[in-house]
Design an enzyme around this catalytic site. Structure first.
Site, mmCIF file in Angstrom:
data_model
loop_
_atom_site.group_PDB
_atom_site.id
_atom_site.type_symbol
_atom_site.label_atom_id
_atom_site.label_comp_id
_atom_site.label_asym_id
_atom_site.label_seq_id
_atom_site.Cartn_x
_atom_site.Cartn_y
_atom_site.Cartn_z
ATOM 1 N N GLY A 231 9.046 6.175 6.523
ATOM 2 C CA GLY A 231 10.380 6.212 7.084
ATOM 3 C C GLY A 231 10.744 4.981 7.888
ATOM 4 N N MET A 232 9.744 4.371 8.561
ATOM 5 C CA MET A 232 10.021 3.224 9.435
ATOM 6 C C MET A 232 9.860 1.880 8.743
ATOM 7 S SD MET A 232 8.383 4.293 13.133
ATOM 8 C CE MET A 232 6.859 3.515 12.692
ATOM 9 N N VAL B 165 3.963 -0.691 4.295
ATOM 10 C CA VAL B 165 2.605 -1.053 4.676
ATOM 11 C C VAL B 165 2.026 -1.914 3.556
ATOM 12 C CG1 VAL B 165 0.312 -0.218 5.302
ATOM 13 C CG2 VAL B 165 2.339 1.096 5.975
ATOM 14 N N ASP C 282 3.132 13.054 10.206
ATOM 15 C CA ASP C 282 3.003 13.025 8.757
ATOM 16 C C ASP C 282 1.569 13.324 8.327
ATOM 17 O OD1 ASP C 282 4.007 12.767 6.195
ATOM 18 O OD2 ASP C 282 3.806 10.585 6.141
ATOM 19 N N LEU D 115 0.817 -1.205 0.000
ATOM 20 C CA LEU D 115 0.000 0.000 0.000
ATOM 21 C C LEU D 115 0.856 1.262 0.000
ATOM 22 C CD1 LEU D 115 -2.701 -1.036 2.627
ATOM 23 C CD2 LEU D 115 -2.987 -0.879 0.144
#
Length: 135
Positions: free
Chosen positions: A9-10, A13, A121, A5
């Protein structure tokens, strides 16, 4: 996993399905962060705080494992368009539609901040319109 999706940054998804076949969004943390115990502690804290946010404000947290080899977070899949997509296809919101979205976003931010989360964000692409909530 059905498809990707997005990515942030981490981590990434993905769209997936739970054991009952219901679509869910799964955030999988990047390996470089999975090795960092300080990151895991922050992620664990964020997951716990996210569970406190009312489901009418955000995608509901369904599962998470910050201690898994690859930490992850599973949330309700919001199947509607983003605010960015709506504006791109229909033009700027006006009148009651604009006010409804503004009040909804403001209410969600109050709930998120009340749980101790800082949304880092917030942008039109991250404001999602649910066509139907399952819970």
């Amino acid at each position: 996993m059905i498809s990707r999706l997005g990515q942030g940054g981490m981590g990434d998804v993905f769209l997936a399905r739970d054991p009952a076949g219901t679509p869910v969004a799964v955030k999988v943390i990047r390996a470089q962060y999975a090795l960092d115990e300080n990151f895991r502690a922050r992620f664990r804290s964020e997951v716990n705080r996210a569970r406190e946010v009312p489901a009418f404000c955000t995608a509901e947290v369904l599962d998470a494992d910050p201690d898994h080899e690859t930490p992850y977070l599973v949330v309700e899949y919001v199947d509607g368009p983003s605010l960015a997509e709506v504006v791109r296809s229909q033009g700027p919101l006006r009148g009651g539609s604009l006010h409804s979205v503004a009040v909804g976003v403001a209410s969600a931010l109050v709930a998120i901040h009340s749980a101790g989360i800082v949304h880092r964000d917030l942008k039109p692409a991250n404001v999602l319109f649910a066509s139907a909530r399952r819970r």
